[in-house]
Write an enzyme that holds these catalytic residues in place. Structure first.
Site, PDB file in Angstrom:
ATOM      1  CG  ASP A   1      -0.195  -0.056   2.532  1.00  0.00           C
ATOM      2  OD1 ASP A   1       1.042  -0.261   2.518  1.00  0.00           O
ATOM      3  OD2 ASP A   1      -0.836   0.101   3.587  1.00  0.00           O
TER       4      ASP A   1
ATOM      5  CG  HIS B   1      20.630   3.800 -19.436  1.00  0.00           C
ATOM      6  ND1 HIS B   1      19.569   3.624 -20.291  1.00  0.00           N
ATOM      7  CD2 HIS B   1      21.180   4.995 -19.784  1.00  0.00           C
ATOM      8  CE1 HIS B   1      19.475   4.662 -21.106  1.00  0.00           C
ATOM      9  NE2 HIS B   1      20.453   5.495 -20.820  1.00  0.00           N
TER      10      HIS B   1
ATOM     11  CG  ASP C   1      23.530  10.685 -17.442  1.00  0.00           C
ATOM     12  OD1 ASP C   1      22.808  11.677 -17.237  1.00  0.00           O
ATOM     13  OD2 ASP C   1      23.527  10.052 -18.521  1.00  0.00           O
TER      14      ASP C   1
ATOM     15  CG  ASP D   1      20.305  14.280 -19.346  1.00  0.00           C
ATOM     16  OD1 ASP D   1      21.099  13.812 -18.517  1.00  0.00           O
ATOM     17  OD2 ASP D   1      19.873  13.634 -20.319  1.00  0.00           O
TER      18      ASP D   1
ATOM     19  CG  HIS E   1      25.069   6.833 -26.669  1.00  0.00           C
ATOM     20  ND1 HIS E   1      25.205   8.198 -26.816  1.00  0.00           N
ATOM     21  CD2 HIS E   1      26.047   6.455 -25.803  1.00  0.00           C
ATOM     22  CE1 HIS E   1      26.214   8.623 -26.070  1.00  0.00           C
ATOM     23  NE2 HIS E   1      26.749   7.588 -25.453  1.00  0.00           N
TER      24      HIS E   1
ATOM     25  CG  HIS F   1      18.060  13.241 -25.298  1.00  0.00           C
ATOM     26  ND1 HIS F   1      17.426  14.036 -24.369  1.00  0.00           N
ATOM     27  CD2 HIS F   1      19.091  12.651 -24.631  1.00  0.00           C
ATOM     28  CE1 HIS F   1      18.041  13.943 -23.200  1.00  0.00           C
ATOM     29  NE2 HIS F   1      19.058  13.118 -23.326  1.00  0.00           N
TER      30      HIS F   1
ATOM     31  CG  HIS G   1      15.250  10.429 -23.275  1.00  0.00           C
ATOM     32  ND1 HIS G   1      15.434   9.101 -22.992  1.00  0.00           N
ATOM     33  CD2 HIS G   1      16.457  11.019 -23.079  1.00  0.00           C
ATOM     34  CE1 HIS G   1      16.695   8.894 -22.636  1.00  0.00           C
ATOM     35  NE2 HIS G   1      17.330  10.046 -22.686  1.00  0.00           N
TER      36      HIS G   1
ATOM     37  CD  GLU H   1      23.119  12.054 -23.835  1.00  0.00           C
ATOM     38  OE1 GLU H   1      23.479  11.207 -22.999  1.00  0.00           O
ATOM     39  OE2 GLU H   1      21.949  12.453 -23.947  1.00  0.00           O
TER      40      GLU H   1
ATOM     41  CE1 TYR I   1      29.661   5.765 -22.104  1.00  0.00           C
ATOM     42  CE2 TYR I   1      29.401   5.639 -24.491  1.00  0.00           C
ATOM     43  CZ  TYR I   1      29.137   6.262 -23.283  1.00  0.00           C
ATOM     44  OH  TYR I   1      28.348   7.391 -23.261  1.00  0.00           O
TER      45      TYR I   1
ATOM     46  NE  ARG J   1      26.355   9.523 -20.648  1.00  0.00           N
ATOM     47  CZ  ARG J   1      26.350   8.304 -20.092  1.00  0.00           C
ATOM     48  NH1 ARG J   1      26.993   7.294 -20.685  1.00  0.00           N
ATOM     49  NH2 ARG J   1      25.715   8.078 -18.949  1.00  0.00           N
TER      50      ARG J   1
ATOM     51  CD  GLU K   1      23.430  14.324 -20.965  1.00  0.00           C
ATOM     52  OE1 GLU K   1      22.313  14.297 -21.527  1.00  0.00           O
ATOM     53  OE2 GLU K   1      23.751  13.559 -20.028  1.00  0.00           O
TER      54      GLU K   1
END
Length: 454
Positions: free
Chosen positions: A40, A245, A262, A273, A352, A356, A363, A387, A391, A408, A410
């Site tokens: 709940d 991610h 990130d 972002d 990638h 975006h 996004h 970004e 890797y 990375r 960004e």
């Protein structure tokens, strides 16, 4: 719910613009459902972006119907009624009265009256603008009503004949931000930059990824009643930085690690972002700095490509070419830049897209290509990320000095009439400035402690 950034008049103007494009259609927008974390215990409610954009209404259990042909019901809200018992537990509700008085609804009813009133609101329309698949119960209602209209239309001459996707109109509106939206995104970006800088100052070998996550997210939440996280924060150290991610945030850092964070803030539902990668010890190794400088050069090349009229794909292409040349120089791939791209060999290390849209959703909505498949041209008022990343897996077939490096960088960019505006550089990207910032909180504490002992 706390107050959100725009007044009822702003939302009215948006509805008017939207309805100008619908012709004789009626539009339906449903609130997102409340989600349960376990048993709940509910997850903090987040309103549907389209419903919020057009109405400003943020409560669950809501349906908005926009009917341009009916002045009395031009903007109808079906909402939860006032309920003193439930409001003791969950807080105040607007109710139908508040929907009219505070949110400008021309008509408002308890949500329980939706079924008896919806047919009458839809009947004069020639089409229904509704996102099929967004709400199972509404999908059934719309399908049943269309089936009924199909049977009665030959004699009555009334009733919509098809369902159209409102995103065809609404996504375009949301892609080009209003001045007030740009201010909100700038404010969100400022919060995110403060949070990243705070984590970098806190960093030291041995700190847990979860501790850095906590510093970032506490900075977000402390920034205001509508401030919080735009998406689950990524804190990846060591080889975790090569997982795009990674959100476990469960490893304790070690001396010599890179840390990739990130994280973006949401302020009044508008998102930012940012990604920064830094050495937890305060100094890049030579190999780490080489990779970092290539990623930074790729980001700068991509940002330089942003200007009105430029194809959206120019951003990715500019970054990709710099990254691929870096891969060649590092011995990760062989061939010319064009040969590597043609063979898609670079996708092992950069898999990638570079950019975006950004707005009410991290996004955000918006088309990247036109109907004929060509890239959309950039326009003033668009907000987007840049970004690039590299890797490099800890694999035997890559040069040892680069194994396990994930980087990375960004930033968030507004397309302006004369070019672009980078709104997230309050947290540094220059490697020397990054090194100078990392660990300064601990150094300051040590200075104070030793000073006190003196």
């Amino acid at each position: 719910m706390p107050d959100f950034p725009f007044d009822a008049e702003t939302h009215r103007r948006r509805r008017e613009r939207f309805l100008q494009e619908t012709g004789g259609g009626v539009a339906i927008f449903c609130a997102l459902p409340e989600l349960v974390k376990s048993r709940d215990t509910e997850i903090r409610y987040r309103p549907d972006s389209d419903l919020f954009y057009l109405t400003g209404f943020t409560e669950p259990g809501t349906v908005a119907v926009l009917t341009p042909h009916d002045e009395e019901h031009g903007f109808t809200l079906f909402v939860r009624p006032r309920n003193p018992e439930r409001e003791v537990w969950d807080g105040p509700r607007a109710g139908p009265e508040g929907a009219r008085e505070r949110f400008g609804a021309t008509a408002a009813y308890p949500i329980a009256e939706l079924d008896e009133r919806l047919k009458g609101l839809l009947e004069p329309a020639d089409a229904i603008f509704y996102t099929l698949g967004s709400d199972a119960a509404m999908d059934r209602r719309v399908t049943e009503l269309l089936r009924g209209f199909r049977l009665t239309r030959p004699r009555s001459g009334k009733g919509p004949a098809d369902v159209r996707d409102p995103s065809i109109i609404l996504d375009r509106m949301r892609t080009i931000k209003e001045p007030g939206e740009l201010d909100q995104i700038r404010a969100s970006a400022a919060i995110a930059a403060r949070a990243h800088a705070a984590a970098m100052r806190m960093a030291r070998p041995g700190i847990g990824e979860w501790e850095l996550e906590a510093r970032v997210e506490s900075t977000f939440r402390a920034s205001g009643p509508t401030a919080g996280t735009a998406f689950p924060t990524i804190v990846g150290s060591g080889t975790n930085a090569t997982v795009l991610h990674y959100v476990d945030n469960a490893r304790r850092t070690e001396d010599g690690d890179l840390v990739l964070i990130d994280a973006g803030a949401a302020l009044g539902l508008y998102c930012s972002d940012i990604t920064r990668t830094f050495p937890v010890s305060g100094r890049f190794t030579p190999a780490q700095r080489e990779v970092y400088e290539v990623v930074l050069a790729a980001e700068e090349a991509a940002i330089a490509a942003i200007k009105p009229g430029a194809p959206f794909t120019d951003i990715h292409e500019a970054a990709r070419r710099v990254l691929v040349q870096g891969m060649i120089d590092f011995g990760l791939v062989t061939g010319t830049v064009d040969e590597v791209i043609e063979a898609k060999a670079h996708q092992r290390f950069f898999m990638h897209q570079t950019s975006h849209f950004l707005g009410l959703d991290v996004h955000d909505v918006g088309a990247y290509a036109t109907a004929d498949g060509s890239p959309v041209p950039l326009e003033p008022g668009m907000v987007l990320t840049v970004e690039p990343g590299l890797y490099i897996p800890a694999a035997d077939d890559v040069p040892e000095r680069f194994r396990g490096i994930g980087i990375r960088i960004e930033d968030d960019i507004i397309v302006t009439p004369d070019g672009h505006e980078v709104i997230t550089r309050a947290v540094p990207v220059n490697p020397d400035e990054v090194e100078a910032l990392v660990g300064t909180e601990q150094a300051h504490t040590e200075t104070q402690r030793h000073g006190g002992e003196g």
